[in-house]
Design a protein around this motif. Structure first.
Motif, PDB file in Angstrom:
ATOM      1  N   UNK A 128       0.827  -1.202   0.000  1.00 19.46           N
ATOM      2  CA  UNK A 128       0.000   0.000   0.000  1.00 19.46           C
ATOM      3  C   UNK A 128       0.864   1.256   0.000  1.00 19.46           C
ATOM      4  N   UNK A 129       1.947   1.217   0.763  1.00 13.41           N
ATOM      5  CA  UNK A 129       2.851   2.365   0.779  1.00 13.41           C
ATOM      6  C   UNK A 129       3.463   2.629  -0.580  1.00 13.41           C
ATOM      7  N   UNK A 130       3.853   1.570  -1.280  1.00 14.79           N
ATOM      8  CA  UNK A 130       4.432   1.717  -2.620  1.00 14.79           C
ATOM      9  C   UNK A 130       3.398   2.298  -3.579  1.00 14.79           C
ATOM     10  N   UNK A 131       2.158   1.794  -3.521  1.00 15.91           N
ATOM     11  CA  UNK A 131       1.101   2.321  -4.391  1.00 15.91           C
ATOM     12  C   UNK A 131       0.809   3.783  -4.066  1.00 15.91           C
ATOM     13  N   UNK A 132       0.825   4.125  -2.796  1.00 11.60           N
ATOM     14  CA  UNK A 132       0.546   5.509  -2.372  1.00 11.60           C
ATOM     15  C   UNK A 132       1.593   6.485  -2.897  1.00 11.60           C
ATOM     16  N   UNK A 133       2.885   6.150  -2.719  1.00  9.34           N
ATOM     17  CA  UNK A 133       3.910   7.095  -3.168  1.00  9.34           C
ATOM     18  C   UNK A 133       3.871   7.230  -4.687  1.00  9.34           C
ATOM     19  N   UNK A 134       3.371   6.202  -5.373  1.00 10.50           N
ATOM     20  CA  UNK A 134       3.250   6.284  -6.828  1.00 10.50           C
ATOM     21  C   UNK A 134       2.220   7.340  -7.234  1.00 10.50           C
ATOM     22  N   UNK A 135       1.017   7.275  -6.657  1.00 10.95           N
ATOM     23  CA  UNK A 135      -0.013   8.243  -7.069  1.00 10.95           C
ATOM     24  C   UNK A 135       0.303   9.639  -6.545  1.00 10.95           C
ATOM     25  N   UNK A 136       0.884   9.734  -5.352  1.00 14.34           N
ATOM     26  CA  UNK A 136       1.244  11.053  -4.821  1.00 14.34           C
ATOM     27  C   UNK A 136       2.396  11.660  -5.618  1.00 14.34           C
ATOM     28  N   UNK A 137       3.320  10.815  -6.048  1.00 11.58           N
ATOM     29  CA  UNK A 137       4.392  11.306  -6.911  1.00 11.58           C
ATOM     30  C   UNK A 137       3.849  11.804  -8.234  1.00 11.58           C
ATOM     31  N   UNK A 138       2.868  11.085  -8.791  1.00 11.48           N
ATOM     32  CA  UNK A 138       2.247  11.514 -10.049  1.00 11.48           C
ATOM     33  C   UNK A 138       1.539  12.849  -9.877  1.00 11.48           C
ATOM     34  N   UNK A 139       0.926  13.054  -8.710  1.00 10.84           N
ATOM     35  CA  UNK A 139       0.278  14.341  -8.438  1.00 10.84           C
ATOM     36  C   UNK A 139       1.291  15.477  -8.485  1.00 10.84           C
ATOM     37  N   UNK A 140       2.496  15.210  -8.015  1.00 14.85           N
ATOM     38  CA  UNK A 140       3.574  16.217  -8.027  1.00 14.85           C
ATOM     39  C   UNK A 140       4.312  16.255  -9.359  1.00 14.85           C
ATOM     40  N   UNK A 141       3.918  15.364 -10.294  1.00 16.82           N
ATOM     41  CA  UNK A 141       4.599  15.213 -11.580  1.00 16.82           C
ATOM     42  C   UNK A 141       6.060  14.817 -11.389  1.00 16.82           C
ATOM     43  N   UNK A 142       6.292  13.996 -10.365  1.00 13.91           N
ATOM     44  CA  UNK A 142       7.636  13.470 -10.093  1.00 13.91           C
ATOM     45  C   UNK A 142       7.754  12.074 -10.693  1.00 13.91           C
ATOM     46  N   UNK A 143       8.958  11.719 -11.101  1.00  6.80           N
ATOM     47  CA  UNK A 143       9.223  10.408 -11.688  1.00  6.80           C
ATOM     48  C   UNK A 143      10.297   9.709 -10.865  1.00  6.80           C
ATOM     49  N   UNK A 144      10.031   8.464 -10.491  1.00  4.95           N
ATOM     50  CA  UNK A 144      10.972   7.704  -9.679  1.00  4.95           C
ATOM     51  C   UNK A 144      11.248   6.354 -10.322  1.00  4.95           C
ATOM     52  N   UNK A 145      12.392   5.784  -9.980  1.00  6.70           N
ATOM     53  CA  UNK A 145      12.719   4.416 -10.355  1.00  6.70           C
ATOM     54  C   UNK A 145      12.076   3.465  -9.351  1.00  6.70           C
ATOM     55  N   UNK A 146      11.912   2.189  -9.726  1.00  3.37           N
ATOM     56  CA  UNK A 146      11.270   1.252  -8.800  1.00  3.37           C
ATOM     57  C   UNK A 146      11.915   1.217  -7.416  1.00  3.37           C
TER      58      UNK A 146
END
Length: 352
Positions: A128-146
């Motif tokens: 759940x934490x991984x899924x959360x940081x994914x959508x919150x990162x998308x909200x910030x228009x941030x891109x991360x590696x796995x």
């Protein structure tokens, strides 16, 4: 617009506990695990669609509130501003994600749900934490590696919420697949185990995962084991070393396609899990192990910290159906699973 993410949970085969930060400060941890097709989902909803009344849309844009709903616990909270989010035992993981990701704006809804049982020992909170940081990162228009998603999610649990635990769950969820993992301090190395298709198919067929019906409180068990470790209990330290050796042997058995040996190593791991603290097992778990072993299980272990949640068994090639039936007769719930090789996935939905 909707931003959605899903992240798989995992089954741990060997070495669990050796990835916990307290232990990796002094000795390298080794783990073998596999992501499975049970998922934690996070949905972030930003209302940006056209409305007949422009004033309604303007009001929504100016709205700085946040609404969070956990479908798993049927819990809803609302804050007029991000800064009003406080940790109080209700959906704290989501609140911590919003804080750690430095979300300064509001005007969105967050919805979380999982199709893994609560307290299953499958690393659901990490997924759940991984899924959360994914959508919150998308909200910030941030891109991360796995691996960055995994590290962010681990940081939220360990440093924002003070949860004792390791990183194997977060990496399994972000990466997907079957991995051998090494942990030394804060450093993590992951090596995918690329099994031949016929070995993977046989492994999936003969594995039986069941839910005991009793969610475990991993925080309590982690505290018990941590206390025993800090007291320099030699049996705990010896068990941790054997768990690591079991992970190394499990990696080799899988790579060489020796699945009977793999099943026996599950039991070796389980014996040493139980040496960490008496709370790792209980009467119900022991009874289910007796039933599974009597009807065709070669070996097995409790998932995660133990104490309840899910149990994993590897069965004789023609007897897994009998193990499944007898476990269900005893009140356990068998969960059909296959491995997930996609890891974290995020997508957007414009029209809904």
């Amino acid at each position: 617009m909707l931003i959605r993410a899903r992240a798989p949970v995992r089954i741990d085969f060997a070495g669990g506990w050796s990835d916990v930060a307290l232990f990796t400060e002094h000795s390298k941890g080794l783990v073998v695990n596999g992501a499975i097709n049970r998922y934690a989902y996070a949905t972030l909803r930003c209302e940006s669609q056209t409305t007949q009344d422009d004033s309604v849309e303007l009001q929504r844009i100016l709205d700085k509130s946040i609404r969070i709903y956990s479908a798993d616990f049927d819990t809803f909270i609302e804050a007029d501003d991000v800064r009003q989010l406080e940790y109080d035992g209700n959906i704290d993981l989501v609140k911590a994600g919003v804080r750690r990701m430095s979300i300064q704006i509001g005007g969105f809804d967050l919805i979380t749900q999982s199709n893994a049982p609560p307290g299953s020992g499958l690393g659901t909170s990490a997924a759940m934490g991984v899924a959360l940081v994914s959508v919150l990162g998308a909200l910030k228009e941030a891109t991360y590696l796995p691996y960055e998603y995994a590290e962010l999610a681990s940081t939220i649990e360990r440093h924002e919420l003070g949860i004792l635990g390791g990183k194997q769950d977060h990496y399994a969820s972000a990466l997907g697949g079957i991995h051998f993992m090494e942990f030394q301090g804060e450093e993590v190395k992951t090596s995918p185990l690329r099994l031949p298709p016929q070995i993977r198919y046989e492994l999936e067929k003969n594995l039986v995962l069941c839910y005991t019906g009793q969610p475990r409180l991993s925080g309590n068990i982690h505290q018990n084991v941590t206390t025993a470790y800090k007291s320099a209990d030699p049996s705990v330290r010896d068990a941790l070393e054997t768990l690591k050796a079991t992970a190394e042997a499990t990696k080799t058995a899988l790579m060489r396609g020796r699945l009977t040996e793999f099943g026996e190593l599950l039991t070796q791991n389980w014996r040493n899990q139980k040496k960490l603290h008496p709370s790792v097992t209980n009467e119900q778990i022991e009874q289910l192990f007796k039933i599974a072993t009597a009807h065709g299980a070669i070996g097995g272990k409790a998932c995660g910290a133990g104490g309840g949640g899910c149990l994993l068994f590897y069965c004789e090639p023609t007897r897994e159906h009998s193990v499944r039936q007898k476990l269900e007769d005893a009140g356990a719930r068998v969960i059909d699973v296959n491995f997930d090789f996609d890891g974290l996935q995020m997508w957007r939905v414009s029209n809904y």
